[in-house]
Motif scaffolding. Structure first.
Motif, short mmCIF file in Angstrom:
data_model
loop_
_atom_site.label_atom_id
_atom_site.label_comp_id
_atom_site.label_asym_id
_atom_site.label_seq_id
_atom_site.Cartn_x
_atom_site.Cartn_y
_atom_site.Cartn_z
N ILE A 1 0.84 -1.20 0.00
CA ILE A 1 0.00 0.00 0.00
C ILE A 1 0.88 1.25 0.00
O ILE A 1 2.08 1.19 0.28
CB ILE A 1 -0.95 0.02 1.22
CG1 ILE A 1 -0.13 0.02 2.54
CG2 ILE A 1 -1.94 -1.14 1.19
CD1 ILE A 1 -0.97 0.17 3.79
N ASN A 2 0.25 2.38 -0.35
CA ASN A 2 0.98 3.67 -0.32
C ASN A 2 0.37 4.63 0.72
O ASN A 2 0.62 5.83 0.70
CB ASN A 2 1.01 4.32 -1.70
CG ASN A 2 -0.40 4.68 -2.20
OD1 ASN A 2 -1.40 4.35 -1.57
ND2 ASN A 2 -0.46 5.33 -3.36
N THR A 3 -0.43 4.07 1.63
CA THR A 3 -1.14 4.88 2.63
C THR A 3 -0.18 5.55 3.61
O THR A 3 0.79 4.94 4.09
CB THR A 3 -2.13 3.99 3.42
OG1 THR A 3 -3.00 3.35 2.48
CG2 THR A 3 -2.93 4.81 4.41
N VAL A 4 -0.46 6.81 3.93
CA VAL A 4 0.32 7.56 4.93
C VAL A 4 -0.65 8.10 5.98
O VAL A 4 -1.67 8.69 5.65
CB VAL A 4 1.08 8.73 4.27
CG1 VAL A 4 1.80 9.57 5.34
CG2 VAL A 4 2.09 8.20 3.26
N ASP A 5 -0.34 7.86 7.25
CA ASP A 5 -1.16 8.36 8.35
C ASP A 5 -0.27 9.02 9.39
O ASP A 5 0.86 8.58 9.63
CB ASP A 5 -1.93 7.22 9.00
CG ASP A 5 -2.98 6.62 8.09
OD1 ASP A 5 -3.93 7.33 7.74
OD2 ASP A 5 -2.83 5.42 7.70
N TYR B 1 2.10 8.08 -0.21
CA TYR B 1 3.48 7.94 -0.67
C TYR B 1 3.45 7.73 -2.19
O TYR B 1 2.49 7.18 -2.74
CB TYR B 1 4.11 6.75 0.05
CG TYR B 1 5.60 6.63 -0.13
CD1 TYR B 1 6.45 7.62 0.31
CD2 TYR B 1 6.16 5.51 -0.75
CE1 TYR B 1 7.82 7.52 0.15
CE2 TYR B 1 7.53 5.38 -0.91
CZ TYR B 1 8.36 6.40 -0.46
OH TYR B 1 9.72 6.30 -0.63
N PRO B 2 4.48 8.16 -2.91
CA PRO B 2 4.45 8.09 -4.38
C PRO B 2 4.26 6.67 -4.95
O PRO B 2 3.74 6.52 -6.05
CB PRO B 2 5.81 8.66 -4.78
CG PRO B 2 6.19 9.56 -3.66
CD PRO B 2 5.66 8.90 -2.44
N ILE B 3 4.70 5.62 -4.23
CA ILE B 3 4.55 4.25 -4.73
C ILE B 3 4.03 3.37 -3.60
O ILE B 3 4.14 3.71 -2.42
CB ILE B 3 5.88 3.69 -5.26
CG1 ILE B 3 6.95 3.68 -4.15
CG2 ILE B 3 6.36 4.47 -6.49
CD1 ILE B 3 8.25 2.98 -4.56
N SER B 4 3.44 2.25 -3.98
CA SER B 4 3.05 1.24 -3.00
C SER B 4 4.27 0.37 -2.73
O SER B 4 4.85 -0.22 -3.67
CB SER B 4 1.90 0.39 -3.53
OG SER B 4 0.73 1.17 -3.71
N VAL B 5 4.67 0.26 -1.49
CA VAL B 5 5.95 -0.36 -1.17
C VAL B 5 5.92 -0.92 0.25
O VAL B 5 5.16 -0.46 1.10
CB VAL B 5 7.09 0.68 -1.34
CG1 VAL B 5 6.97 1.78 -0.30
CG2 VAL B 5 8.47 0.04 -1.30
N ASN B 6 6.74 -1.93 0.49
CA ASN B 6 6.98 -2.41 1.85
C ASN B 6 8.46 -2.69 2.02
O ASN B 6 9.24 -2.58 1.08
CB ASN B 6 6.14 -3.65 2.17
CG ASN B 6 6.62 -4.90 1.46
OD1 ASN B 6 7.16 -4.83 0.36
ND2 ASN B 6 6.39 -6.06 2.07
N THR C 1 8.51 -3.44 -4.31
CA THR C 1 7.20 -3.20 -4.93
C THR C 1 6.58 -4.48 -5.45
O THR C 1 5.46 -4.46 -5.96
CB THR C 1 7.33 -2.21 -6.10
OG1 THR C 1 8.27 -2.72 -7.05
CG2 THR C 1 7.79 -0.84 -5.59
N GLY C 2 7.31 -5.58 -5.35
CA GLY C 2 6.80 -6.87 -5.80
C GLY C 2 7.34 -7.98 -4.93
O GLY C 2 8.13 -7.75 -4.00
N SER C 3 6.95 -9.21 -5.25
CA SER C 3 7.33 -10.35 -4.42
C SER C 3 8.64 -10.99 -4.84
O SER C 3 9.22 -11.78 -4.11
CB SER C 3 6.21 -11.40 -4.43
OG SER C 3 5.93 -11.80 -5.76
N GLY C 4 9.11 -10.70 -6.03
CA GLY C 4 10.35 -11.30 -6.50
C GLY C 4 11.57 -10.72 -5.82
O GLY C 4 11.55 -9.60 -5.30
N SER C 5 12.66 -11.48 -5.83
CA SER C 5 13.88 -11.03 -5.16
C SER C 5 14.52 -9.84 -5.85
O SER C 5 15.38 -9.18 -5.29
CB SER C 5 14.88 -12.19 -5.09
OG SER C 5 15.20 -12.63 -6.40
N ASP C 6 14.10 -9.57 -7.11
CA ASP C 6 14.69 -8.47 -7.86
C ASP C 6 13.78 -7.25 -7.89
O ASP C 6 13.94 -6.38 -8.74
CB ASP C 6 14.99 -8.91 -9.29
CG ASP C 6 13.74 -9.39 -10.03
OD1 ASP C 6 12.71 -9.60 -9.35
OD2 ASP C 6 13.81 -9.56 -11.26
#
Length: 251
Positions: free
Chosen positions: A185-189, A202-207, A225-230
């Motif tokens: 998600i890109n949520t900011v609180d 936030y500009p991108i959805s990221v963890n 931004t994705g599940s892959g290692s790259d």
């Protein structure tokens, strides 16, 4: 230790029935019955040569008890006594503490008394007996502050479930940036110490990203931004407490 020599004259004459403490070169005398009969609230300090008047006790009295410092004039407590020129006309529960300069009224005795025995020091003392005759004994103690271990208490919940969110700030000014629910998600609180308020995304959805700074001056960078290692990113963005702007990319 063998003979007496004259010392400096006191500023206030008194018949006695006050109290004093300290060694020869750092002594104190306070209150008591002045001459001929009136009470005095005078306090004087002695430096081994001369007496100097200092702040008066708050409540003049005679036949007083005290708990004295044997090494210095700078601390002690006085308690009880008779608040009138007639020692048989009453007693007092009044207790005062001396800090080397002034007197402060502190916790009173449970029972008024005069001509009682007192001993100890300014933080741990006792008094026993009284005139008229009494066997009552009381103890006085000042307990050092107890440091209580830290404890957690409930705060306002985040507006939605998430993990891997990056948070920075202090307890009353926190910002939570992006993270992961069922997806990134890109949520900011923002949190003000009692409740959460949604802010600019936030500009991108990221963890699994990182950040540093305070609620109104934060930088957030990297993450996935994705599940892959790259799927790591070099994205960097700066937050001013309201909006995000692009920052220099990670190497």
């Amino acid at each position: 230790g063998s003979s007496w020599t004259s010392g400096g004259t006191m500023a206030t004459s008194r018949v006695g029935e006050g109290t004093g403490w300290g060694p020869q070169t750092s002594a104190l005398m306070c209150t008591g019955r002045g001459s001929p009969s009136a009470l005095t609230s005078a306090t004087e300090e002695y430096n081994g040569t001369s007496w100097t008047s200092t702040n008066n006790v708050n409540a003049a009295r005679r036949r007083i008890s005290g708990s004295q410092n044997s090494t210095s004039q700078d601390s002690g407590i006085i308690f009880g006594g008779s608040p009138t020129s007639n020692p048989n006309a009453g007693t007092t529960v009044n207790t005062e503490q001396y800090d080397g300069s002034s007197w402060t009224e502190i916790t009173n005795l449970s029972t008024g008394r005069n001509h009682a025995g007192g001993a100890g020091n300014s933080t741990s003392a006792w008094v026993a007996g009284s005139n008229p005759n009494s066997a009552l004994t009381e103890e006085f103690n000042i307990t050092a502050l107890t440091i209580t271990a830290g404890a957690w208490s409930s705060g306002d919940n985040l507006p939605s479930n998430r993990g891997d969110n990056n948070t920075n700030g202090i307890q009353t000014a926190v910002v939570s940036v992006a993270g992961y629910t069922t997806d990134r998600i890109n949520t900011v609180d923002e949190y003000n110490g009692s409740s959460w308020t949604n802010s600019s995304n936030y500009p991108i959805s990221v963890n699994r990203h990182a950040g540093a700074g305070i609620q109104t001056a934060q930088v957030t960078f990297g993450g996935r931004t994705g599940s892959g290692s790259d799927n790591g990113v070099t994205t960097t963005a700066e937050y001013d407490g309201s909006n995000w702007t692009s920052g220099g990319a990670l190497p």
